[in-house]
Design a protein around this motif. Structure first.
Motif, short mmCIF file in Angstrom:
data_model
loop_
_atom_site.label_atom_id
_atom_site.label_comp_id
_atom_site.label_asym_id
_atom_site.label_seq_id
_atom_site.Cartn_x
_atom_site.Cartn_y
_atom_site.Cartn_z
N ARG A 25 -37.82 -36.72 53.28
CA ARG A 25 -36.55 -36.22 53.84
C ARG A 25 -35.90 -37.23 54.77
O ARG A 25 -34.68 -37.45 54.71
CB ARG A 25 -36.79 -34.90 54.58
N ARG A 47 -43.93 -27.81 46.11
CA ARG A 47 -43.36 -26.60 46.74
C ARG A 47 -41.85 -26.61 46.49
O ARG A 47 -41.12 -27.41 47.10
CB ARG A 47 -43.65 -26.57 48.23
N PRO A 48 -41.35 -25.74 45.61
CA PRO A 48 -39.92 -25.73 45.30
C PRO A 48 -39.02 -25.55 46.52
O PRO A 48 -37.94 -26.14 46.59
CB PRO A 48 -39.77 -24.55 44.33
N GLU A 49 -39.46 -24.78 47.50
CA GLU A 49 -38.62 -24.57 48.69
C GLU A 49 -38.45 -25.88 49.48
O GLU A 49 -37.38 -26.16 50.02
CB GLU A 49 -39.15 -23.44 49.59
N ALA A 50 -39.49 -26.70 49.53
CA ALA A 50 -39.39 -27.99 50.20
C ALA A 50 -38.49 -28.93 49.40
O ALA A 50 -37.69 -29.68 49.98
CB ALA A 50 -40.78 -28.61 50.38
N HIS A 52 -35.99 -28.02 47.58
CA HIS A 52 -34.62 -27.55 47.83
C HIS A 52 -34.12 -28.05 49.18
O HIS A 52 -32.98 -28.51 49.29
CB HIS A 52 -34.56 -26.03 47.75
N GLU A 53 -34.95 -27.96 50.22
CA GLU A 53 -34.57 -28.45 51.55
C GLU A 53 -34.21 -29.94 51.53
O GLU A 53 -33.33 -30.38 52.24
CB GLU A 53 -35.76 -28.29 52.52
N THR A 54 -34.93 -30.69 50.71
CA THR A 54 -34.71 -32.14 50.62
C THR A 54 -33.47 -32.45 49.80
O THR A 54 -32.69 -33.34 50.14
CB THR A 54 -35.95 -32.82 50.03
N ALA A 56 -30.79 -30.33 48.88
CA ALA A 56 -29.53 -29.64 49.21
C ALA A 56 -28.53 -30.47 50.02
O ALA A 56 -27.35 -30.49 49.68
CB ALA A 56 -29.83 -28.33 49.92
N VAL A 62 -32.80 -29.57 42.02
CA VAL A 62 -34.24 -29.40 42.20
C VAL A 62 -34.83 -29.30 40.80
O VAL A 62 -34.46 -28.42 40.03
CB VAL A 62 -34.57 -28.14 43.03
#
Length: 152
Positions: A25, A47-50, A52-54, A56, A62
């Motif tokens: 990130r 981890r898909p949520e991580a 996405h955070e990176t 977005a 993603v």
């Protein structure tokens, strides 16, 4: 006298990022998205949520799988543990993707050798990230080191 700065006259390289941790990130995603030579197209992480955070903040996709990431890019940047990098980078090289690799290259010499052999066999471009390699102080040190006579 008027000087002009060089302009980038090519399409940016489409880069996929593997990993979404703090270094991915803070460094990789930010630099790859800054262009104009590169564009961050997608991020894949366990981890898909991580991921996405990176992705977005830069409008990147993603990727649901590593294979999906490979389908969406010309080059792959890695920001994952060495054992993961060594395995996935072989697959990326075999898929014809240029590689931006982190250090250490792998956890052991046989894994590093497999990766180097895959790079050589595929003929892809690869580079190992050396954070300070092009810093002026490092350049001065290396220039001075080249003038020294070493024995022993």
């Amino acid at each position: 006298m008027t000087t002009t700065s060089p302009t980038w006259n090519h399409s940016p390289v489409r880069v996929g990022l593997v990993g979404a941790g703090p270094w991915a990130r803070a460094v990789h995603a930010r630099v790859l998205a800054a262009g104009p030579e590169t564009v961050l197209t997608s991020v894949w992480a366990r981890r898909p949520e991580a991921a996405h955070e990176t992705a977005a903040p830069y409008g990147a996709e993603v990727a649901a799988t590593f294979e999906e990431l490979l389908d969406d890019c010309e080059a792959v940047a890695f920001s994952v543990p060495p054992a993961v990098q060594a395995e996935l980078a072989v697959r990326a090289a075999e898929a014809g993707k240029a590689l931006l690799l982190e250090k250490p290259l792998a956890l052991d010499l046989p894994a590093a050798r497999r990766l180097v052999d895959a790079i050589d066999a595929s003929g892809v471009v690869s580079q190992l990230v050396l954070t300070n390699r092009y810093h002026p102080a490092a350049r001065r040190f290396l220039a001075k080191a080249r003038t020294l006579e070493v024995s022993g």
